[in-house]
Design a protein around this motif. Structure first.
Motif, short mmCIF file in Angstrom:
data_model
loop_
_atom_site.label_atom_id
_atom_site.label_comp_id
_atom_site.label_asym_id
_atom_site.label_seq_id
_atom_site.Cartn_x
_atom_site.Cartn_y
_atom_site.Cartn_z
N GLY A 25 64.06 -36.54 -39.65
CA GLY A 25 62.63 -36.68 -39.44
C GLY A 25 62.29 -37.64 -38.33
O GLY A 25 61.31 -38.37 -38.42
N GLY A 26 63.13 -37.69 -37.31
CA GLY A 26 62.84 -38.55 -36.17
C GLY A 26 62.98 -40.02 -36.50
O GLY A 26 62.29 -40.86 -35.95
N GLY A 27 63.86 -40.33 -37.45
CA GLY A 27 64.08 -41.72 -37.81
C GLY A 27 63.25 -42.18 -38.98
O GLY A 27 63.48 -43.25 -39.53
N ALA A 28 62.25 -41.38 -39.37
CA ALA A 28 61.42 -41.76 -40.51
C ALA A 28 62.15 -41.54 -41.82
O ALA A 28 61.80 -42.13 -42.83
N GLY A 29 63.15 -40.67 -41.80
CA GLY A 29 63.93 -40.41 -43.00
C GLY A 29 63.24 -39.47 -43.95
O GLY A 29 62.08 -39.12 -43.78
N VAL A 30 63.99 -39.05 -44.95
CA VAL A 30 63.45 -38.22 -46.02
C VAL A 30 63.77 -38.89 -47.35
O VAL A 30 64.77 -39.58 -47.48
N GLY A 31 62.88 -38.68 -48.32
CA GLY A 31 63.10 -39.27 -49.63
C GLY A 31 64.17 -38.51 -50.39
O GLY A 31 64.25 -37.29 -50.33
N PHE A 32 65.00 -39.26 -51.11
CA PHE A 32 66.05 -38.63 -51.91
C PHE A 32 66.36 -39.50 -53.11
O PHE A 32 66.10 -40.70 -53.13
N GLY A 33 66.92 -38.85 -54.13
CA GLY A 33 67.29 -39.56 -55.35
C GLY A 33 68.73 -40.01 -55.30
O GLY A 33 69.36 -40.05 -54.23
N GLU A 34 69.27 -40.31 -56.46
CA GLU A 34 70.64 -40.79 -56.58
C GLU A 34 71.62 -39.74 -56.06
O GLU A 34 71.47 -38.55 -56.32
N LEU A 35 72.62 -40.20 -55.33
CA LEU A 35 73.65 -39.32 -54.80
C LEU A 35 74.84 -39.30 -55.76
O LEU A 35 75.17 -40.30 -56.37
N ARG A 36 75.48 -38.13 -55.87
CA ARG A 36 76.70 -38.02 -56.67
C ARG A 36 77.72 -37.21 -55.88
O ARG A 36 77.35 -36.33 -55.11
N SER A 37 78.98 -37.52 -56.10
CA SER A 37 80.03 -36.92 -55.27
C SER A 37 81.14 -36.32 -56.11
O SER A 37 81.42 -36.78 -57.22
N SER A 38 81.78 -35.33 -55.53
CA SER A 38 83.03 -34.81 -56.07
C SER A 38 84.04 -34.85 -54.92
O SER A 38 83.72 -34.53 -53.78
N VAL A 39 85.26 -35.28 -55.24
CA VAL A 39 86.27 -35.56 -54.22
C VAL A 39 87.54 -34.77 -54.52
O VAL A 39 87.98 -34.71 -55.67
N THR A 40 88.14 -34.20 -53.47
CA THR A 40 89.43 -33.55 -53.58
C THR A 40 90.37 -34.19 -52.58
O THR A 40 90.07 -34.25 -51.39
#
Length: 115
Positions: free
Chosen positions: A88-103
């Motif tokens: 968004g041109g540096g303004a960013g976007v709203g987001f919630g908690e991140l979760r990951s899966s790793v291999t």
């Protein structure tokens, strides 16, 4: 010298409180972030659809094997946060908690079919 492992990390999250500008920008670029564009890369590959609810990033992370999958997940989540803040041109976007899966690609067992 420490052993390096290559990890494939999927970071998932949910868009939250998108501004009109962020929503417009994401929708303008939705075709560039569809399922056909998914790739595991060091820079990350962002995917989402027109609903603008969920998103995912796919990363390749090379890290010390001793640090394990937890470090690979933390590095990928940090990269995803930075990418979301830059949208968004540096303004960013709203987001919630991140979760990951790793291999861990170096310990993954490949079953070959016998003849």
């Amino acid at each position: 010298m420490t052993t390096q492992h290559t990890y494939r990390v999927i970071v998932r999250g949910t868009f939250q409180e998108l501004t009109d500008g962020a929503r417009t920008r994401l929708l303008d670029e939705v075709e560039e972030h569809g399922l056909s564009r998914m790739r595991f890369t060091p820079e990350g590959s962002l995917t989402y659809d027109r609903v603008l609810k969920h998103f995912s990033f796919r990363y390749v992370v090379v890290s010390d094997a001793a640090d394990g999958e937890e470090m690979a997940a933390a590095l990928a989540e940090d990269r995803a946060e930075s990418a979301l803040k830059a949208l968004g041109g540096g303004a960013g976007v709203g987001f919630g908690e991140l979760r990951s899966s790793v291999t861990d690609m170096d310990t993954m067992k490949i079953n070959r079919k016998s003849r």
